[in-house]
Design a protein around this motif. Structure first.
Motif, PDB file in Angstrom:
ATOM      1  N   GLU A 119      49.154   8.653  61.632  1.00  0.00           N
ATOM      2  CA  GLU A 119      49.714   9.247  60.254  1.00  0.00           C
ATOM      3  C   GLU A 119      48.503   8.126  59.955  1.00  0.00           C
ATOM      4  N   ALA A 120      48.881   6.585  59.372  1.00  0.00           N
ATOM      5  CA  ALA A 120      48.620   6.031  58.379  1.00  0.00           C
ATOM      6  C   ALA A 120      46.872   5.211  58.889  1.00  0.00           C
ATOM      7  N   ARG A 122      45.125   7.381  60.538  1.00  0.00           N
ATOM      8  CA  ARG A 122      44.308   8.273  59.385  1.00  0.00           C
ATOM      9  C   ARG A 122      44.286   8.223  57.876  1.00  0.00           C
ATOM     10  N   THR A 123      45.083   8.257  57.112  1.00  0.00           N
ATOM     11  CA  THR A 123      45.817   7.732  56.142  1.00  0.00           C
ATOM     12  C   THR A 123      44.073   6.588  55.351  1.00  0.00           C
ATOM     13  N   LEU A 124      44.191   5.784  56.288  1.00  0.00           N
ATOM     14  CA  LEU A 124      43.120   4.773  56.005  1.00  0.00           C
ATOM     15  C   LEU A 124      42.273   4.723  56.552  1.00  0.00           C
ATOM     16  N   GLY A 125      41.852   5.677  57.263  1.00  0.00           N
ATOM     17  CA  GLY A 125      39.953   5.968  57.837  1.00  0.00           C
ATOM     18  C   GLY A 125      39.243   7.685  56.288  1.00  0.00           C
ATOM     19  N   THR A 126      40.699   8.230  56.448  1.00  0.00           N
ATOM     20  CA  THR A 126      40.190   9.144  55.158  1.00  0.00           C
ATOM     21  C   THR A 126      40.143   8.871  54.101  1.00  0.00           C
ATOM     22  N   ILE A 127      40.606   7.125  53.356  1.00  0.00           N
ATOM     23  CA  ILE A 127      40.844   6.783  52.431  1.00  0.00           C
ATOM     24  C   ILE A 127      39.218   6.340  52.224  1.00  0.00           C
ATOM     25  N   ALA A 375      43.100   7.457  65.506  1.00  0.00           N
ATOM     26  CA  ALA A 375      43.809   7.525  64.914  1.00  0.00           C
ATOM     27  C   ALA A 375      43.820   9.636  65.948  1.00  0.00           C
ATOM     28  N   GLU A 376      42.884  10.002  66.359  1.00  0.00           N
ATOM     29  CA  GLU A 376      42.522  11.257  66.708  1.00  0.00           C
ATOM     30  C   GLU A 376      43.208  10.887  67.844  1.00  0.00           C
TER      31      GLU A 376
END
Length: 573
Positions: A119-120, A122-127, A375-376
């Motif tokens: 999750e972390a 993925r969050t870094l990626g979406t930012i 993340a995936e």
């Protein structure tokens, strides 16, 4: 455990001599600022800028930002203005900072050795996707570094980061910079001691703490309990290095005063044994010495390494024990240094029967999209978490034995190989002229091209050779401790000034820690870099003795071989 605080001056038990000339040391009563940086910090604690970003600047826009915050206090929130596009390297030192400023920010996000959940990640990626034009670099201080950040979006970015236990507080500035922790803490089969709890205690007690928000300059921390010393402890201001006491068992030695830049120095090893539950107190003591005794007059002499060089390790330890800890430390020989460095690339056993897998981005340059893909993959294969490394790499923790091969194949597919070439594994590069206001030359793209060229020309290599590429003299990519260190500068070629590099050869950390050999008046153009590296590596392969490392060969090799002026024949490709 004592909660050390320094709201008032600690008692002085030692006879530390006053400097011959005022260096702005608080311990001697010199509180009046001696330069504009010290004046700015005295006028307002930089940590206070967070509220102005949240409630004023993000709502009113870039033009509302006070210049003293923009080019000073914003750094305590991990924000620098990035370089305005189109300004060539020849103007880097000639223009004022405001002329180099763009209206966008670089933002550093600290990981501090944390194990990042899918999750972390993925969050870094979406930012990166949503706010940073899909940028995201893994840095050599285990950060994620974004570009193109707009001030209006900072509050939402912080909110997303905080939801997964991350932040950018004091990622820049005269502060406790991002901590380096062992990427394999708690899981490596050969680990001496897990330093994770000490790092978390330091973070909880001292980050965002105004007793520790005004150092003379940056203050870099490293903690590792791994025998490979995988956090480059020799070049940090303070490092805690795993060791074993014959009676007390595993703990940490304390190393102080390392740093590179234009005056490189290796740490002073104090030869002590500190139990893990006293590491945070010892950190506070070293940080307190730096804050109180550090030189504040000249920025060029304001790092801890200059104080340690003047005092020596014995005096430093005495002041630490008598003025800051109130007790003597246990003496213990410093642990043996390993040969070379270890970045944990590839597949390695964990103590629980699973494996960790280290993967290699190209010189740390990734993207938000790639982080989302990672993340995936982590979710697909049930990976426990990821850590960033001090070598711009990523380590995945908790791969079950039966999925390792399939995991490696999938990582190859997304562009994060766990079986990279030497050149991809062992090349690092700083941000360079694309975004950095201090840079003179391009680094990331040039390094990517160099890796591809060397993979074609020297595909098989039976000895590791590291290449560190820096865009200016400040050594963010550790130019002086690489086998081949390249320091960006403008050079003359056929009557024209072009991008090029000064060459450092044979630098290293670990057992043979030293700063690379500089060849007098030797410069290489950026365009000629592939030819030069190919020549010098070929000469090493032909001329080396059995089991001789590149760094050892450099110390004895003829200068014409190191300059690439002569290329020996006979090296196997």
């Amino acid at each position: 455990m004592a909660d050390l605080r320094f709201d008032s001056q600690p008692p002085r038990f030692t006879d530390v001599p006053r400097p011959r000339r005022a260096e702005g040391q608080w311990a001697f009563g010199y509180r009046e600022p001696l330069n504009k940086n010290e004046e700015s910090k005295k006028n307002d604690d930089p940590l206070n800028v967070r509220d102005r970003i949240l409630y004023v600047y993000s709502k009113r826009g870039f033009d509302s930002i006070d210049p003293a915050d923009l080019r000073g206090r914003f750094r305590w929130m991990g924000l620098y203005t990035q370089r305005k596009p189109g300004i060539d390297g020849g103007k880097t030192g000639a223009l004022e900072e405001e002329e180099l400023d763009d209206r966008y920010f670089m933002m550093r996000v600290r990981s501090d050795g944390k194990l990042l959940s899918p999750e972390a990640v993925r969050t870094l990626g979406t930012i990166g996707q949503d706010f940073a034009r899909d940028t995201a670099d893994v840095t050599d201080r285990e950060n994620i570094q974004y570009h193109w950040i707009e001030i209006e979006n900072v509050p939402e970015i912080w909110e997303r980061l905080e939801a997964v236990g991350l932040h950018s507080i004091e990622a820049c500035g005269d502060s406790p910079r991002p901590f380096l922790g062992s990427p394999v803490a708690g899981v490596a089969a050969d680990e001496i001691i897990d330093g994770t709890s000490a790092l978390r205690e330091i973070e909880e007690r001292f980050l965002g703490n105004k007793d520790f928000s005004n150092f003379p300059r940056k203050f870099k921390t490293a903690v590792t309990g791994h025998p490979s010393h995988d956090v480059a402890p020799e070049i940090n201001d303070v490092a805690f290095v795993g060791t074993v006491h014959p009676e007390h068992g595993p703990g940490f030695d304390l190393w102080v005063g390392g740093g590179l830049s234009t005056n490189p120095m290796l740490t002073e090893k104090l030869g002590v044994w500190i139990p893990i539950d006293e590491v945070a107190d010892a950190w506070a003591g070293v940080a307190g010495i730096f804050r109180d005794y550090g030189y504040r007059r000249l920025r060029s002499r304001a790092r801890l390494k200059f104080l340690v060089a003047d005092w020596g390790g014995e005096k430093f330890r005495e002041v630490l024990e008598k003025e800051y800890l109130g007790k003597e430390l246990v003496s213990n020989p410093s642990p043996a240094s390993p040969v070379g460095h270890r970045d944990h690339i590839g597949v390695h056993p964990q103590k629980d029967g699973n494996f960790y897998v280290g993967v290699a981005p190209v010189v740390g340059r990734i993207s938000g999209t790639l982080l989302v893909s990672l993340a995936e993959v982590m979710e697909q294969f049930g990976i426990e978490g990821a850590r960033f490394t001090p070598y711009q790499k990523i380590v995945l923790i908790g791969a079950r034995p039966e999925i390792v091969d399939a995991l490696l194949d999938r990582l190859d597919e997304i562009g994060l190989p766990g079986r990279p070439s030497n050149w991809r594994q062992n090349t690092m590069a700083c941000t360079g002229i694309e975004f950095c206001k201090l840079a003179i030359v391009d680094t990331k793209d040039r390094s990517r091209d160099l890796i591809a060229e060397l993979e074609r020309r020297l595909p098989q290599l039976d000895a590791p050779i590291t290449i560190n590429v820096n865009g200016c003299p400040n050594a963010c990519a550790r130019t002086q401790v690489a086998d081949i260190g390249l320091k960006g500068q403008l050079v003359m070629h056929e009557g024209q000034q072009v991008e090029g590099f000064q060459v450092h050869l044979g630098g290293a950390t670990g057992l043979d820690a030293n700063f690379g050999r500089k060849l007098r008046a030797h410069k290489v153009t950026s365009a000629g870099l592939g030819d030069y590296v190919t020549s010098v590596v070929t000469n090493y392969l032909v001329d080396r003795k059995e089991q001789e490392s590149f760094a050892d060969w450099v110390q004895r090799a003829d200068e014409e071989l190191l300059r690439g002026e002569q290329t020996l024949e006979g090296a196997a490709s």
